[in-house]
Scaffold this motif. Structure first.
Motif, PDB file in Angstrom:
ATOM      1  N   ARG A 176       0.839  -1.193   0.000  1.00 40.87           N
ATOM      2  CA  ARG A 176       0.000   0.000   0.000  1.00 40.87           C
ATOM      3  C   ARG A 176       0.878   1.249   0.000  1.00 40.87           C
ATOM      4  NH1 ARG A 176      -5.164   1.799   1.703  1.00 40.87           N
ATOM      5  NH2 ARG A 176      -5.865  -0.345   1.557  1.00 40.87           N
ATOM      6  N   ALA A 177       2.004   1.152   0.681  1.00 40.80           N
ATOM      7  CA  ALA A 177       2.962   2.260   0.704  1.00 40.80           C
ATOM      8  C   ALA A 177       4.301   1.713   1.175  1.00 40.80           C
ATOM      9  CB  ALA A 177       2.490   3.361   1.649  1.00 40.80           C
ATOM     10  N   ALA A 178       5.352   2.518   0.988  1.00 37.27           N
ATOM     11  CA  ALA A 178       6.685   2.104   1.436  1.00 37.27           C
ATOM     12  C   ALA A 178       7.408   3.281   2.059  1.00 37.27           C
ATOM     13  CB  ALA A 178       7.496   1.567   0.256  1.00 37.27           C
ATOM     14  N   ALA A 179       8.317   2.939   2.968  1.00 39.21           N
ATOM     15  CA  ALA A 179       9.141   3.964   3.616  1.00 39.21           C
ATOM     16  C   ALA A 179      10.567   3.875   3.105  1.00 39.21           C
ATOM     17  CB  ALA A 179       9.128   3.755   5.126  1.00 39.21           C
ATOM     18  N   PHE A 180      11.160   5.038   2.814  1.00 34.86           N
ATOM     19  CA  PHE A 180      12.576   5.141   2.455  1.00 34.86           C
ATOM     20  C   PHE A 180      13.277   6.049   3.454  1.00 34.86           C
ATOM     21  CE2 PHE A 180      10.946   3.683  -1.574  1.00 34.86           C
ATOM     22  CZ  PHE A 180      11.980   2.898  -2.084  1.00 34.86           C
ATOM     23  N   SER A 181      14.531   5.735   3.725  1.00 33.67           N
ATOM     24  CA  SER A 181      15.368   6.601   4.556  1.00 33.67           C
ATOM     25  C   SER A 181      16.464   7.176   3.677  1.00 33.67           C
ATOM     26  CB  SER A 181      16.012   5.785   5.680  1.00 33.67           C
ATOM     27  OG  SER A 181      17.095   6.513   6.245  1.00 33.67           O
ATOM     28  N   PHE A 182      16.782   8.439   3.885  1.00 34.17           N
ATOM     29  CA  PHE A 182      17.926   9.046   3.201  1.00 34.17           C
ATOM     30  C   PHE A 182      18.984   9.457   4.217  1.00 34.17           C
ATOM     31  CE2 PHE A 182      14.048  10.162   0.708  1.00 34.17           C
ATOM     32  CZ  PHE A 182      14.234   9.227  -0.309  1.00 34.17           C
ATOM     33  N   TYR A 183      19.084   8.687   5.286  1.00 29.72           N
ATOM     34  CA  TYR A 183      20.170   8.820   6.251  1.00 29.72           C
ATOM     35  C   TYR A 183      21.474   8.837   5.443  1.00 29.72           C
ATOM     36  CZ  TYR A 183      23.093   7.325  10.211  1.00 29.72           C
ATOM     37  OH  TYR A 183      24.056   7.220  11.172  1.00 29.72           O
ATOM     38  N   PRO A 184      22.467   9.645   5.854  1.00 31.66           N
ATOM     39  CA  PRO A 184      23.636   9.852   4.981  1.00 31.66           C
ATOM     40  C   PRO A 184      24.289   8.585   4.426  1.00 31.66           C
ATOM     41  CG  PRO A 184      23.710  11.354   6.844  1.00 31.66           C
ATOM     42  CD  PRO A 184      22.524  10.463   7.079  1.00 31.66           C
ATOM     43  N   GLY A 185      24.312   7.513   5.190  1.00 34.77           N
ATOM     44  CA  GLY A 185      25.001   6.303   4.727  1.00 34.77           C
ATOM     45  C   GLY A 185      24.186   5.390   3.829  1.00 34.77           C
ATOM     46  N   LYS A 186      22.930   5.720   3.583  1.00 35.63           N
ATOM     47  CA  LYS A 186      22.096   4.846   2.737  1.00 35.63           C
ATOM     48  C   LYS A 186      22.509   4.986   1.266  1.00 35.63           C
ATOM     49  CE  LYS A 186      19.860   3.390   6.278  1.00 35.63           C
ATOM     50  NZ  LYS A 186      18.540   3.456   6.865  1.00 35.63           N
ATOM     51  N   ASN A 187      22.046   4.103   0.407  1.00 31.00           N
ATOM     52  CA  ASN A 187      22.445   4.153  -1.010  1.00 31.00           C
ATOM     53  C   ASN A 187      22.140   5.511  -1.633  1.00 31.00           C
ATOM     54  OD1 ASN A 187      22.742   1.443  -0.378  1.00 31.00           O
ATOM     55  ND2 ASN A 187      22.261   0.774  -2.469  1.00 31.00           N
ATOM     56  N   LEU A 188      21.040   6.103  -1.213  1.00 32.63           N
ATOM     57  CA  LEU A 188      20.757   7.500  -1.556  1.00 32.63           C
ATOM     58  C   LEU A 188      20.670   8.244  -0.229  1.00 32.63           C
ATOM     59  CD1 LEU A 188      20.055   9.712  -3.605  1.00 32.63           C
ATOM     60  CD2 LEU A 188      17.659   9.037  -3.429  1.00 32.63           C
ATOM     61  N   ALA A 190      21.091  11.822   2.238  1.00 29.35           N
ATOM     62  CA  ALA A 190      21.133  13.281   2.343  1.00 29.35           C
ATOM     63  C   ALA A 190      22.341  13.675   3.191  1.00 29.35           C
ATOM     64  CB  ALA A 190      19.835  13.785   2.955  1.00 29.35           C
ATOM     65  N   TYR A 191      22.427  14.950   3.568  1.00 30.50           N
ATOM     66  CA  TYR A 191      23.510  15.397   4.450  1.00 30.50           C
ATOM     67  C   TYR A 191      22.941  15.718   5.830  1.00 30.50           C
ATOM     68  CZ  TYR A 191      26.688  15.447   0.460  1.00 30.50           C
ATOM     69  OH  TYR A 191      27.472  15.073  -0.609  1.00 30.50           O
ATOM     70  N   GLY A 192      22.052  14.845   6.252  1.00 29.76           N
ATOM     71  CA  GLY A 192      21.386  14.971   7.544  1.00 29.76           C
ATOM     72  C   GLY A 192      20.262  13.962   7.510  1.00 29.76           C
ATOM     73  N   ASP A 193      19.305  14.073   8.408  1.00 27.40           N
ATOM     74  CA  ASP A 193      18.179  13.135   8.395  1.00 27.40           C
ATOM     75  C   ASP A 193      17.189  13.499   7.292  1.00 27.40           C
ATOM     76  OD1 ASP A 193      18.406  11.099  10.429  1.00 27.40           O
ATOM     77  OD2 ASP A 193      18.366  12.730  11.897  1.00 27.40           O
ATOM     78  N   ALA A 194      16.649  12.470   6.642  1.00 26.85           N
ATOM     79  CA  ALA A 194      15.629  12.681   5.614  1.00 26.85           C
ATOM     80  C   ALA A 194      14.964  11.349   5.312  1.00 26.85           C
ATOM     81  CB  ALA A 194      16.264  13.246   4.336  1.00 26.85           C
ATOM     82  N   GLY A 195      13.728  11.402   4.844  1.00 21.74           N
ATOM     83  CA  GLY A 195      13.014  10.178   4.490  1.00 21.74           C
ATOM     84  C   GLY A 195      11.877  10.497   3.547  1.00 21.74           C
ATOM     85  N   ALA A 196      11.193   9.458   3.091  1.00 17.52           N
ATOM     86  CA  ALA A 196      10.046   9.666   2.197  1.00 17.52           C
ATOM     87  C   ALA A 196       9.132   8.458   2.250  1.00 17.52           C
ATOM     88  CB  ALA A 196      10.514   9.881   0.758  1.00 17.52           C
ATOM     89  N   ILE A 197       7.886   8.689   1.919  1.00 16.15           N
ATOM     90  CA  ILE A 197       6.982   7.573   1.668  1.00 16.15           C
ATOM     91  C   ILE A 197       6.663   7.594   0.178  1.00 16.15           C
ATOM     92  CG2 ILE A 197       5.958   8.020   3.965  1.00 16.15           C
ATOM     93  CD1 ILE A 197       3.394   8.088   1.576  1.00 16.15           C
ATOM     94  N   ILE A 198       6.447   6.412  -0.391  1.00 15.56           N
ATOM     95  CA  ILE A 198       5.930   6.359  -1.762  1.00 15.56           C
ATOM     96  C   ILE A 198       4.673   5.503  -1.746  1.00 15.56           C
ATOM     97  CG2 ILE A 198       8.197   6.663  -2.857  1.00 15.56           C
ATOM     98  CD1 ILE A 198       8.032   3.636  -3.600  1.00 15.56           C
ATOM     99  N   THR A 199       3.772   5.805  -2.666  1.00 10.93           N
ATOM    100  CA  THR A 199       2.508   5.067  -2.721  1.00 10.93           C
ATOM    101  C   THR A 199       1.796   5.313  -4.048  1.00 10.93           C
ATOM    102  OG1 THR A 199       0.412   4.681  -1.560  1.00 10.93           O
ATOM    103  CG2 THR A 199       1.187   6.944  -1.640  1.00 10.93           C
ATOM    104  N   ASN A 200       0.887   4.397  -4.394  1.00 10.64           N
ATOM    105  CA  ASN A 200      -0.018   4.624  -5.525  1.00 10.64           C
ATOM    106  C   ASN A 200      -1.378   5.094  -5.035  1.00 10.64           C
ATOM    107  OD1 ASN A 200       1.520   3.935  -7.884  1.00 10.64           O
ATOM    108  ND2 ASN A 200       1.556   1.837  -7.090  1.00 10.64           N
ATOM    109  N   ASP A 201      -1.522   5.195  -3.723  1.00  9.44           N
ATOM    110  CA  ASP A 201      -2.799   5.572  -3.120  1.00  9.44           C
ATOM    111  C   ASP A 201      -2.766   7.081  -2.827  1.00  9.44           C
ATOM    112  OD1 ASP A 201      -4.859   6.131  -1.342  1.00  9.44           O
ATOM    113  OD2 ASP A 201      -4.616   4.275  -0.213  1.00  9.44           O
ATOM    114  N   LEU A 202      -3.409   7.859  -3.684  1.00 10.46           N
ATOM    115  CA  LEU A 202      -3.283   9.314  -3.569  1.00 10.46           C
ATOM    116  C   LEU A 202      -3.948   9.861  -2.305  1.00 10.46           C
ATOM    117  CD1 LEU A 202      -3.701  10.356  -7.315  1.00 10.46           C
ATOM    118  CD2 LEU A 202      -1.595  10.017  -5.995  1.00 10.46           C
TER     119      LEU A 202
END
Ligand SMILES: *Cc1c(COP(=O)(O)O)cnc(C)c1O
Length: 369
Positions: A176-188, A190-202
Motif C-alpha cells: 500500500r505504501a513504502a518507507a525510504f530513509s535518506f540517512y547519509p550512509g544509505k544508497n541515496l 542526504a547530508y542529515g536526516d531525511a526520508g520519504a513515503i511512496i505510494t499509488n494511493d493518492l
C-alpha cells in the motif's frame, strides 16, 4: 592503508560544486523547509520508483510511522514484521500504539520467512511490514498473496533498498505504501536526516502530507492532529543532486560485490547469494557469515579495515522490548545470523586496490587458521 566500512568523503568531493550551487539556491530563496526542492524530489523519486506519489518527511523512521498512522493502525492492532532489522521498523509500530509481532527470517538471506506468517495471525493482525534488508528484495508476490488471503495491509520498509527491484518492479511499489530513509550512509543519502513515503494511493499520500505538517494543508487551518515531520529544503536539494547518480552508484556496488563473491568463494565464508533470480539487488551492505566472526572482525580492525554488524542484537532481545516478553531462542535463525554476520567495506567509490587489500587480509586470516 586505512579502509573504513563506509567513506562519504570521496563522493562529497566529486559533488562539491553541484551541492554548493544547490545550497546557494536554497539559501538565497530563504525557503528553508519543504518548498520547490522538496516538490521536485517528490516528483522525480516517484517516477524513479514507478509509483504515483512520493511525500518527503524528516526521516525513514518518521516515514514508517506516518504510513501506519495514515492507515489508522493503532492501539489494539498487531503488525507483523521481522526481528532481523534496524529497531526503527518495530519502533514505528510501537509509536502508533500497535504491537509488533515478529516472525523469523530465511537463513539464506535474512529476509522475512513468509511461510511463518500464518502461524502468527490473530484477529488483531492489521498489517505486515517486510523489510528489504541490505538492498535485497523480499519475494513480494508471496507476501502479497499472503496479505490477500488474510486481508492485511502491506507496508514495505525499503529504507535500505533504493532502486532494488523484484520481477522488474522497484521495491516500494508493491505494498500500500513504502518507507525510504535518506540517512547519509544509505544508497541515496542526504547530508542529515531525511526520508520519504511512496505510494499509488493518492488519498494516503494526502493524509501523510497533512500528518507531516500539523494536520494542515493551509497555514493555521488544522484538519486533523498531526505533528512536525517536515523535511529541510537543504536536504531535498542534496537529494536532487544525488538522485541522478543512484543507478550508477548501485551498479558500482554490484560490480564490487561480484568481485568480492568471486575472490572470497574458496574461503570458509558464507557469501551473500541472490536466492531469487527475479530480483535485482542494490547491496546497501555486503554481509558475509562465519562462525569465526568475532576473531575475523578483530583481525580486520587491527589491519585498519572497518567492518560492521547489522545487527548485533535482534530487536526482540533489545532491552527496550523486554516488555513484549520474548526470550532467547524465540527466533533461532535471526539469533544465529546475529552471531555470524559481518558487513565488509562497501561503497561505490571503493577502489580495486582497497578492495583487494581487504580480500587479501581476509585470506591471510583464514590461512593462519
Ligand atoms: C535506516 C533504516 C530505518 C530508519 O531510517 P532513519 O532515516 O534512520 O530514521 C528504518 N528501517 C531500516 C531497515 C533502516 O535501515
Amino acid at each position: 592503508m586505512t579502509i573504513p566500512l563506509l567513506d562519504l568523503k570521496i563522493q562529497y568531493q566529486k559533488l562539491q560544486l553541484q551541492v554548493s550551487r544547490a545550497f546557494g539556491r536554497v539559501l538565497k530563496s530563504t525557503q528553508f523547509i519543504l518548498g520547490p526542492e522538496a516538490v521536485k524530489f517528490e516528483k522525480d523519486f516517484a517516477t524513479f520508483c514507478g509509483v504515483k506519489d512520493c511525500v518527503v518527511v524528516s526521516s525513514g523512521t518518521a516515514a514508517l510511522y506516518l504510513i501506519l498512522q495514515a492507515l489508522d493502525v493503532g492501539p489494539g492492532d498487531e503488525v507483523i514484521t521481522v526481528p532481523n532489522s534496524f529497531i526503527a521498523t518495530a519502533e514505528a509500530i510501537s509509536l502508533t500504539g500497535a504491537k509488533p509481532i515478529f516472525v523469523d527470517v530465511l537463513e539464506q538471506n535474512g529476509l522475512i520467512d513468509v511461510d511463518k506468517i500464518p502461524g502468527m495471525i490473530t484477529k488483531k493482525t492489521k498489517a505486515i511490514i517486510p523489510v528489504h534488508l541490505y538492498g535485497q528484495a523480499v519475494a513480494m508476490d508471496k507476501v502479497l498473496a499472503m496479505a490477500k488471503k488474510y486481508n492485511l495491509l502491506v507496508v514495505e520498509d525499503a529504507c535500505q533498498a533504493h532502486g532494488a527491484s523484484y520481477k522488474n518492479k522497484r521495491v516500494g511499489s508493491f505494498g500500500r505504501a513504502a518507507a525510504f530513509s535518506f540517512y547519509p550512509g544509505k544508497n541515496l543519502g542526504a547530508y542529515g536526516d531525511a526520508g520519504a513515503i511512496i505510494t499509488n494511493d493518492l488519498r494516503l499520500a494526502t493524509n501523510v502530507r497533512l500528518l507531516r505538517d500539523h494536520g494542515s494543508a493551509q497555514k493555521y487551518h488544522h484538519e486533523i492532529l498531526g505533528f512536525n515531520f517536515r523535511l529541510d529544503a537543504l536536504q531535498a536539494a542534496v537529494l536532487n543532486v544525488k538522485l541522478k547518480y543512484l543507478n550508477q552508484w548501485n551498479s558500482q556496488r554490484q560490480k564490487l560485490v561480484a568481485n568480492y563473491n568471486q575472490l572470497l568463494q574458496d574461503l570458509p565464508l558464507i557469501l551473500p547469494n541472490n536466492i531469487d533470480n527475479f530480483t535485482n539487488l542494490v547491496y546497501h551492505l555486503y554481509v558475509v557469515r562465519t562462525k569465526l566472526r568475532d576473531p575475523l572482525q578483530r583481525f580486520l580492525s587491527d589491519q585498519r579495515i572497518g567492518c560492521g554488524i547489522h545487527y548485533p542484537i535482534p530487536i526482540h532481545l533489545q532491552p527496550a522490548y523486554k516488555f513484549l516478553g520474548y526470550k532467547v531462542g524465540d527466533f533461532p535463525i535471526t539469533e544465529k545470523l546475529a552471531k555470524e554476520i559481518l558487513s565488509l567495506p562497501l561503497y561505490p567509490e571503493l577502489t580495486d586496490r582497497q578492495q583487494n587489500f581487504v580480500i587479501n587480509k581476509i585470506k591471510e586470516f583464514f590461512n593462519k587458521k
